[in-house]
Scaffold this motif. Structure first.
Motif, PDB file in Angstrom:
ATOM      1  N   ASP A 116       0.518  -1.247   0.349  1.00 51.87           N
ATOM      2  CA  ASP A 116       0.289  -0.072   0.013  1.00 51.87           C
ATOM      3  C   ASP A 116       0.724   1.397  -0.159  1.00 51.87           C
ATOM      4  N   ASN A 159       1.226   2.476  -3.830  1.00 50.82           N
ATOM      5  CA  ASN A 159       0.130   3.473  -4.318  1.00 50.82           C
ATOM      6  C   ASN A 159      -0.188   4.862  -3.208  1.00 50.82           C
ATOM      7  N   SER A 180       1.982   7.984  -4.437  1.00 46.00           N
ATOM      8  CA  SER A 180       1.874   7.679  -6.116  1.00 46.00           C
ATOM      9  C   SER A 180       0.482   8.497  -5.536  1.00 46.00           C
ATOM     10  N   ARG A 181      -0.379   8.713  -5.087  1.00 50.08           N
ATOM     11  CA  ARG A 181      -1.564   8.820  -5.075  1.00 50.08           C
ATOM     12  C   ARG A 181      -1.076  10.787  -4.349  1.00 50.08           C
TER      13      ARG A 181
END
Length: 417
Positions: free
Chosen positions: A360, A363, A366-367
């Motif tokens: 996680d 991710n 990246s966000r």
């Protein structure tokens, strides 16, 4: 593992195998020559000569000792007792044993030193020196050769010569060049040729093995990030494939509006800009003990904490470095940093081994990077990253809900100016 290190490792393994192989060679040569000596001793055509009989006895004793030395070498290697010094001891024992047999013919049997080099034992000296070609240890070969030449010269030129007796001298010439000694010489020459061929074959096999392994590892490193590919030993590759849990710092960086910018610049100019941009990212990763996992167009994923250093601190420091580096660039970048647990490893086979980080934390990073555009900031870092490695210069932005997630994430912004 570099190619030179790989070659050193293979040569070290070859040393031990060489001694075991030499054990079998010694036993084979000793058995072959002992059989020919025994046949010569039992030959009905052999002249009844005390000198020849004594020579045959000395030769048989030498072959028996040589056979036992070969057997000992095999036992040492198979039992795991082999050390590099064993090769030195074995090389000098080989030469010393033959020289002792040679000296015995001169000192105890009574061979005139003028005819000593005609003895079959003299032919054994170049044979045992040829064994060095199987070791890949030139220093041992040089030392053994110097030892052999010095000892031969001492025996031949320093031994007292008996009073010249033409009849006795001709008898020694006849004995030294009769059918049995010549048969032994022929077998020695045959053994020498076979050992040279064996040495060439082993050298070629070893070279092919090193080249094949180097090529395989070179193929692997093409698909692995710099830093991870530095160690391509069998153990390191096995660790990569096994994967492991690790606390890592993850940094995403991207150029804002690159597609529109590249359309106006043209392919050559945009290519040059990307080259310079990626070089700066590689420099920042290197300076902060990071690994560039991959470049995706104008974006990059950089990982920290794969070694012994703190991944959070290095990731945040690298974000600061990149933000300052591109502050005056003709384009704007967005940088997102997060810190957390991930699975780190590699998947694939020897044709393509791909390094992966799954979790996680990737991710979220990246966000966070995508959010820099909405917040109009250069760099954002999660509270998790800054709490693990507190640093000044970061301003609290408050909790934000990231795209595709429900729980808000506390963020901090960095101003490079």
């Amino acid at each position: 593992m570099t190619q030179s290190t790989l070659a050193e490792r293979r040569f070290a393994e070859a040393d031990a195998q060489a001694e075991k192989l030499l054990g079998y060679v010694r036993m084979g040569v000793a058995a072959l020559l002992a059989a020919s000596i025994l046949m010569a001793a039992l030959s009905a055509e052999r002249p009844e000569d005390a000198v020849l009989t004594q020579r045959l006895v000395f030769a048989m004793m030498g072959m028996a000792a040589y056979f036992l030395v070969g057997l000992a070498a095999i036992v040492i290697v198979k039992s795991g007792w082999y050390r590099p010094g064993v090769a030195w001891a074995a090389a000098f024992f080989d030469v010393g044993l033959i020289l002792w047999n040679f000296y015995g013919g001169v000192a105890f049997v009574g061979v005139d030193p003028l005819f000593a080099m005609a003895m079959p034992a003299a032919f054994m000296v170049p044979l045992v020196l040829t064994f060095g070609a199987l070791r890949f240890r030139p220093e041992i070969q040089v030392a053994a050769t110097i030892f052999a030449i010095g000892a031969l010269a001492l025996i031949v030129f320093a031994s007292p010569a008996p009073d010249f007796d033409p009849i006795a001298s001709m008898r020694q010439v006849k004995v030294s060049h009769g059918a049995p000694p010549n048969a032994i010489r022929i077998l020695i020459v045959l053994s020498l040729g076979l050992i040279v061929a064996l040495a060439v074959w082993r050298a070629r096999r070893l070279l092919e093995r090193v080249i094949a392994e180097a090529e395989a590892r070179a193929n692997l490193t093409r698909f692995l990030p710099e830093g991870v590919a530095d160690d391509m030993s069998d153990e390191a590759v096995a660790r990569l494939r096994a994967a492991r849990r690790a606390m890592v710092g993850v940094l995403f960086i991207d150029i804002r509006g690159f597609t529109a910018m590249a359309e106006g610049m043209g392919p050559e100019a945009s290519g040059e800009m990307l080259t310079s941009y990626r070089a700066a990212i590689l420099d920042a990763a290197r300076d902060h003990d990071g690994v560039v996992d991959k470049f995706i167009g104008d974006g990059a994923l950089v990982l920290f904490g794969l070694g012994e250093r703190d991944g959070a601190g290095d990731a945040v420091a690298a974000a600061e470095t990149l933000a300052k580096r591109f502050a005056d660039a003709p384009f704007r970048v967005g940088i997102g940093v997060h810190y957390g647990e991930a699975m780190v490893g590699a998947v694939g086979d020897d044709r393509r081994l791909e390094f992966t980080v799954i979790g996680d934390v990737v991710n979220v990073a990246s966000r966070i990077e995508a959010l820099t555009k909405e917040e109009a900031v250069v760099a954002l870092a999660s509270a998790a990253a800054l709490e693990a490695a507190p640093r000044g210069g970061w301003s609290p932005l408050g909790p934000r809900v990231l795209r595709g997630r429900e729980a808000p994430v506390a963020l901090f912004a960095f101003d490079p100016t």
